[in-house]
Design an enzyme around this catalytic site. Structure first.
Site, short mmCIF file in Angstrom:
data_model
loop_
_atom_site.label_atom_id
_atom_site.label_comp_id
_atom_site.label_asym_id
_atom_site.label_seq_id
_atom_site.Cartn_x
_atom_site.Cartn_y
_atom_site.Cartn_z
N VAL A 1 -5.81 -21.73 8.01
CA VAL A 1 -4.65 -20.85 8.00
C VAL A 1 -3.49 -21.64 7.43
CG1 VAL A 1 -3.19 -19.35 9.40
CG2 VAL A 1 -5.49 -19.91 10.17
N GLY A 2 -2.65 -20.98 6.64
CA GLY A 2 -1.49 -21.68 6.11
C GLY A 2 -0.46 -20.68 5.66
N PHE B 1 0.28 -19.81 2.85
CA PHE B 1 -0.21 -19.06 1.69
C PHE B 1 -1.12 -17.92 2.09
CE2 PHE B 1 -2.96 -22.42 2.94
CZ PHE B 1 -4.20 -21.82 2.97
N GLY B 2 -1.68 -17.97 3.32
CA GLY B 2 -2.66 -16.97 3.74
C GLY B 2 -3.82 -17.65 4.46
N ASP C 1 0.09 -32.64 -5.97
CA ASP C 1 0.04 -32.44 -4.53
C ASP C 1 -1.18 -33.15 -3.94
OD1 ASP C 1 1.14 -31.61 -2.19
OD2 ASP C 1 0.47 -29.52 -2.33
#
Ligand SMILES: *[C@@H]1O[C@H](CO)[C@@H](O)[C@H](O)[C@H]1NC(C)=O
Ligand SMILES: *[C@@H]1O[C@H](CO)[C@@H](O)[C@H](O)[C@H]1NC(C)=O
Ligand SMILES: *[C@@H]1O[C@H](CO)[C@@H](O)[C@H](O)[C@H]1NC(C)=O
Ligand SMILES: *[C@@H]1O[C@H](CO)[C@@H](O)[C@H](O)[C@H]1NC(C)=O
Ligand SMILES: *[C@@H]1O[C@H](CO)[C@@H](O)[C@H](O)[C@H]1NC(C)=O
Ligand SMILES: *[C@@H]1O[C@H](CO)[C@@H](O)[C@H](O)[C@H]1NC(C)=O
Ligand SMILES: *[C@@H]1O[C@H](CO)[C@@H](O)[C@H](O)[C@H]1NC(C)=O
Ligand SMILES: *[C@@H]1O[C@H](CO)[C@@H](O)[C@H](O)[C@H]1NC(C)=O
Ligand SMILES: *[C@@H]1O[C@H](CO)[C@@H](O)[C@H](O)[C@H]1NC(C)=O
Length: 843
Positions: A525-526, A528-529, A642
């Site tokens: 989960v984050g 972003f979705g 990243d």
């Protein structure tokens, strides 16, 4: 920091040299000046159009060196959808339902390159799928029952070219005849290019070439003269270990050299390269190949045990029933290898011994001197239409370095005695300009090889064969062509639609795969979705499905970037994108499932067993390989932006893969890209944060942070600690300086790291997190040092495995005296924490 890997002044000199060197290339005249260079833009009335390679194309209606027979004028048309192609010479075509002949005159006698350019599309009055024709040049049949539309249907692009070598006798014209299969079908051509070549470049006409340069006929006869009664078709021309070389960068003959040959490399290899190398052309003519061919190579790497048990192997699919000329380019790049007998290896062509002891220094007398070796090999027709021509290099057991090296490969099909070059079966084979399918072969195969390496070489060969057959079968079915592999970045850029690049899933398929996005299948989960574990292909294949939040604007761009980047890149150490779905404004990405999750999940705040030091080293090596590939594998470097432990994923064998390319940027060589600062706090390069100039060195910085995180098993930013300790990178540097680094390493590792390995590891990590990008090493350097570190560790572990015998993990030398500035304030000023998108798992 006494032991800088590359001190700043030296680096500066290097840069200067590099720059000067390139300036020189750009301004110097080509090494070979072709007497004839005819470029015919078929169907065009334009006088002079320039293509991407700065060739000027003359419309066939105006060319004074060309005539069309019979003289009919109903055959000219513009491609309706040509906008998707780099226009010249593909915009217009010459088409006909009846036979036509292109005559070129005057042409000087001698061997010529003849390149035919095709763009498959519907032209007014000509349905795209109705092309089927034969092309003859004098007595030679170049193409038979050929269909550009069938060929391009299996590719991700519609334009391509075919290159042939044909000799023109004195007082002869050069004629190309296009013959449609029947009156229901048509023949067409978009562009024709004719370029003279040196008489001794590929031909070995008796009397024009030294006897020792006539290639041996592998397993048949000591020599095979390629005389003017033979026509050649170029099937592969690869810059091994380097990037693509565009026609204008060739030595004057406008040959295209494809880069990133890992598409065809079937074993694991290292990439030695020296972009500053100035090849000394004392053994072969300087027009043989551009310098760049000799500045990079692929070798086996430092693992002697592995090398002694394996081959460096390339697999090149070819048609059967022909002789092939295989040219291998060599240049010794390693300064330490300067004597004969240092690096000797056997060469097998199509599994037959072609050279027992290849010794580049013996051939060239010194390093930095290029050479090539030609071999002619018969590929028998055994009923199968296609065959994988293998090139195997294997170190000779008594050589000093157990290693092999290759810089470039060219493969030509030779015409049969009846002048035929066309395959017997109307097979659509992967051609050099269409590298999609071999890419798929590789990405499947490389994984297998990793497994096989541990289990012995004989098994490896069997596996390669089995795997090849399986992939071969698969790739004929529709499904396998789903994720198109390698496209040259220069030609696709941002204008290409994702649809062309990668498999498109419907939303229904996604719902089925995830049981309608069932909560129980969420594995990450984050912001972003969510990431779901799903199953596709009737439940037979497990995948990770990242469903991005449709509200996020950022998301739209990242979604696109990720598809564009990942569909163009294939590497064992990059996570594989299988496809995507954007029905109903959804942004869903489908990846290979990584059983072992993120690297961070194995370091701290976890129930997973701690990783051993060797496992950690191997994971770092894998990630470094992935990054090195990003920085150097494509035409322009790709900067990940990243790099962090949540973006390094681990498969079932703990093989590491770089993921999340949402922030990636394509850089230009040796120039910094100016961008708004993005990345993740704690991993962010301070130099980039201050100057907003992005280079590959920003990834190197982040990788250095990852190395400390792996060593210390703690968060890179921890506000619960004392201020001095909050930022791992600066804290670790302080500790190195004070000689207390062994107090902050993961307690689990205490006493398990060999002092030499530890010292080297620290040195590399410390160099990576230098304040200034210019002081940091390249990923290639980091990779080499990490491999060495692993070897140092293995040397110690080997005698009595699993017994810890190192009481002290630190050597005194690692404490150094140098002033490190504190830059934490700077970071917090610039960083935008909301933009950090974790890999497909949560952060
Ligand atoms: C290439 O070699 C030829 C003859 O050996 C020489 O005249 C020419 O200057 C060389 N060109 C370059 C660019 O080195
Ligand atoms: C080509 O077509 C034009 C008009 O369509 C006609 O005037 C001309 O005579 C034709 N030329 C030939 C060689 O058939
Ligand atoms: C041209 O492209 C459009 C959209 O890209 C497509 O719908 C159309 O069928 C194409 N036309 C031809 C003749 O290929
Ligand atoms: C060309 O293909 C057709 C059918 O596709 C076949 O009948 C014919 O024999 C082929 N010709 C040659 C020369 O291979
Ligand atoms: C080529 O043509 C020239 C002039 O017509 C003639 O002298 C010469 O013999 C010819 N060469 C050959 C090989 O036919
Ligand atoms: C060229 O080589 C072939 C065999 O490779 C031979 O049969 C032929 O006679 C040669 N032709 C010439 C002109 O040397
Ligand atoms: C070297 O090769 C051996 C045998 O394949 C393998 O067991 C070992 O892990 C390898 N070491 C490295 C550094 O990869
Ligand atoms: C060859 O390399 C070795 C090791 O790098 C070096 O000591 C030696 O001086 C070199 N010899 C020559 C002739 O360059
Ligand atoms: C290397 O390749 C050759 C030719 O295919 C094969 O005979 C040999 O067994 C291979 N060696 C290893 C160690 O894989």
């Amino acid at each position: 920091m006494k032991n800088h890997s590359m001190p700043a002044p030296m680096f500066f000199v290097f840069c200067l040299f590099f720059l000067l060197y390139h300036l020189k290339i750009a301004t110097s005249t080509p090494r070979y000046i072709a007497v004839d260079h005819i470029t015919l833009n078929c169907g065009s009335s334009a006088v002079n159009l320039k293509d991407m390679d700065e060739r000027h194309w003359v419309g066939d209606m105006l060319s004074s060196k060309f005539a069309l027979l019979p003289n009919h004028n109903s055959t000219i048309s513009e491609a309706q959808n040509f906008s998707s192609v780099n226009a010249v010479p593909y915009q217009t075509a010459l088409l006909s339902y009846s036979e036509f002949t292109c005559v070129f005159f005057p042409v000087t006698p001698g061997p010529k390159f003849v390149r035919l350019y095709f763009y498959s599309a519907s032209y007014s009055g000509f349905d795209k799928s109705k092309d089927l024709f034969t092309v003859k040049a004098g007595l030679f049949t170049l193409l038979r029952n050929f269909s550009a539309s069938i060929l391009t249907d299996s590719l991700d692009k519609k334009n391509f070219f075919k290159e042939f070598c044909i000799n023109v006798e004195e007082n002869q014209t050069l004629k190309l005849t296009f013959i449609p299969f029947s009156s229901d079908y048509y023949a067409f051509i978009n562009g024709i290019e004719i370029v003279s070549m040196p008489i001794d470049l590929y031909y070995s006409q008796k009397g024009f070439i030294k006897d020792e340069r006539v290639p041996p006929y592998v397993a048949q006869a000591p020599q095979f003269y390629i005389n003017y009664s033979i026509a050649l078709e170029m099937v592969y021309r690869l810059n091994v270990g380097g990037s693509s070389i565009q026609p204008k960068e060739d030595t004057g003959m406008f040959r295209e050299w494809l880069g990133d040959t890992t598409d065809y490399l079937l074993s694991d290899g290292a990439i030695p390269c020296d972009p500053s190398l100035k090849p000394k052309f004392s053994k072969i003519p300087n027009y043989t190949a551009p310098d760049a061919i000799y500045q990079s190579a692929i070798s086996m790497g430092p693992n002697r045990t592995r090398n002694s048990l394996s081959n460096l192997t390339w697999g090149l699919p070819v048609d059967t029933g022909f002789n092939y000329l295989v040219r291998l380019h060599f240049c010794e790049l390693e300064p330490a290898i300067n004597a004969t007998g240092t690096r000797e290896f056997s060469i097998y062509i199509d599994s037959t011994l072609a050279e027992e002891r290849a010794d580049i220094i013996l051939w060239t007398d010194s390093n930095d001197t290029p050479h090539y070796k030609d071999y002619v090999v018969m590929i028998q027709n055994k009923g199968e239409g296609s065959h994988v021509l293998s090139i195997d290099l294997h170190p000779v057991s008594d050589s000093v370095f157990l290693d092999a090296i290759l810089n470039g490969v060219e493969v030509f099909k030779l015409s049969n005695p009846d002048g035929n070059l066309a395959a017997r079966l109307n097979m659509v084979l992967p051609q050099p300009d269409q590298k999609t399918e071999p890419a798929a072969i590789k990405s499947k195969k490389k994984k297998t090889i990793f497994i096989a390496i541990g289990s012995g070489a004989g098994f490896l060969i069997v596996l390669i064969l089995v795997c090849f057959m399986a992939v071969w079968k698969l790739r004929r079915t529709k499904h396998f062509s789903s994720c198109k592999g390698k496209i040259r970045l220069r030609r696709t850029k941002a204008s290409s639609l994702p649809e062309e690049l990668c498999h498109h899933f419907t939303l229904d398929e996604m719902k089925t795969a995830t049981n309608n996005f069932h909560e129980e299948l969420i594995i990450g989960v984050g912001g972003f979705g969510n990431v779901y574990k799903g199953a596709i292909d009737k439940g037979t294949k497990t995948v990770a499905i990242k469903r991005m939040n449709p509200e996020s604007h950022q998301g739209v761009r990242e979604f696109r970037t990720e598809i564009e980047m990942l569909s163009q890149l294939r590497h064992v150490h990059l996570v594989s994108l299988i496809g995507y779905c954007n029905d109903d404004n959804e942004m869903i990405l489908v990846y290979d499932y990584m059983t072992n999750g993120t690297l961070r999940d194995h370091l701290y705040d976890t129930n997973n067993e701690p990783l051993t030091w060797k496992q950690r080293l191997k994971i770092c090596i894998g990630a470094a390989r992935g990054l090195h590939y990003l920085h150097t594998g494509a035409e322009h470097p790709i900067i990940h932006r990243d790099v962090k432990t949540t973006n390094i994923l681990l498969d079932e064998k703990l093989v590491s893969k770089i993921s999340d390319f949402g922030l990636s940027k394509m850089g230009l060589e040796n120039t910094a890209v100016s961008t708004t600062v993005k990345g993740t706090w704690g991993y962010l390069d301070p130099d980039y944060a201050i100057r907003q100039q992005l280079t590959e060195k920003s990834d190197v910085y982040s990788f250095g942070v990852v190395m400390f995180e792996v060593l210390c098993a703690r968060k890179v930013l921890n506000h619960n600690l004392e201020e001095e300790q909050q930022i791992l990178a600066s804290w670790a540097r302080k500790c190195i300086e004070r000689g207390t680094i062994n107090q902050i390493i993961d307690p689990y590792l205490e006493g398990k790291i060999s002092p030499e390995c530890f010292k080297l590891y620290l040195e590399v990590a410390e160099n990576c997190v230098c304040d200034k990008g210019i002081q940091r090493p390249t990923m290639n350097f980091v990779l080499e040092k990490l491999e060495l570190a692993l070897e140092l560790q293995e040397n110690v572990d080997a005698p009595k495995d699993n017994i810890s015998r190192q009481s002290s993990t630190v050597s005194e030398e690692s404490s150094t005296t140098s002033q490190h500035t504190y830059y934490s304030e700077v970071i917090s000023l610039y960083v935008d924490t909301t933009t950090s998108a974790p890999g497909y798992y949560s952060a």
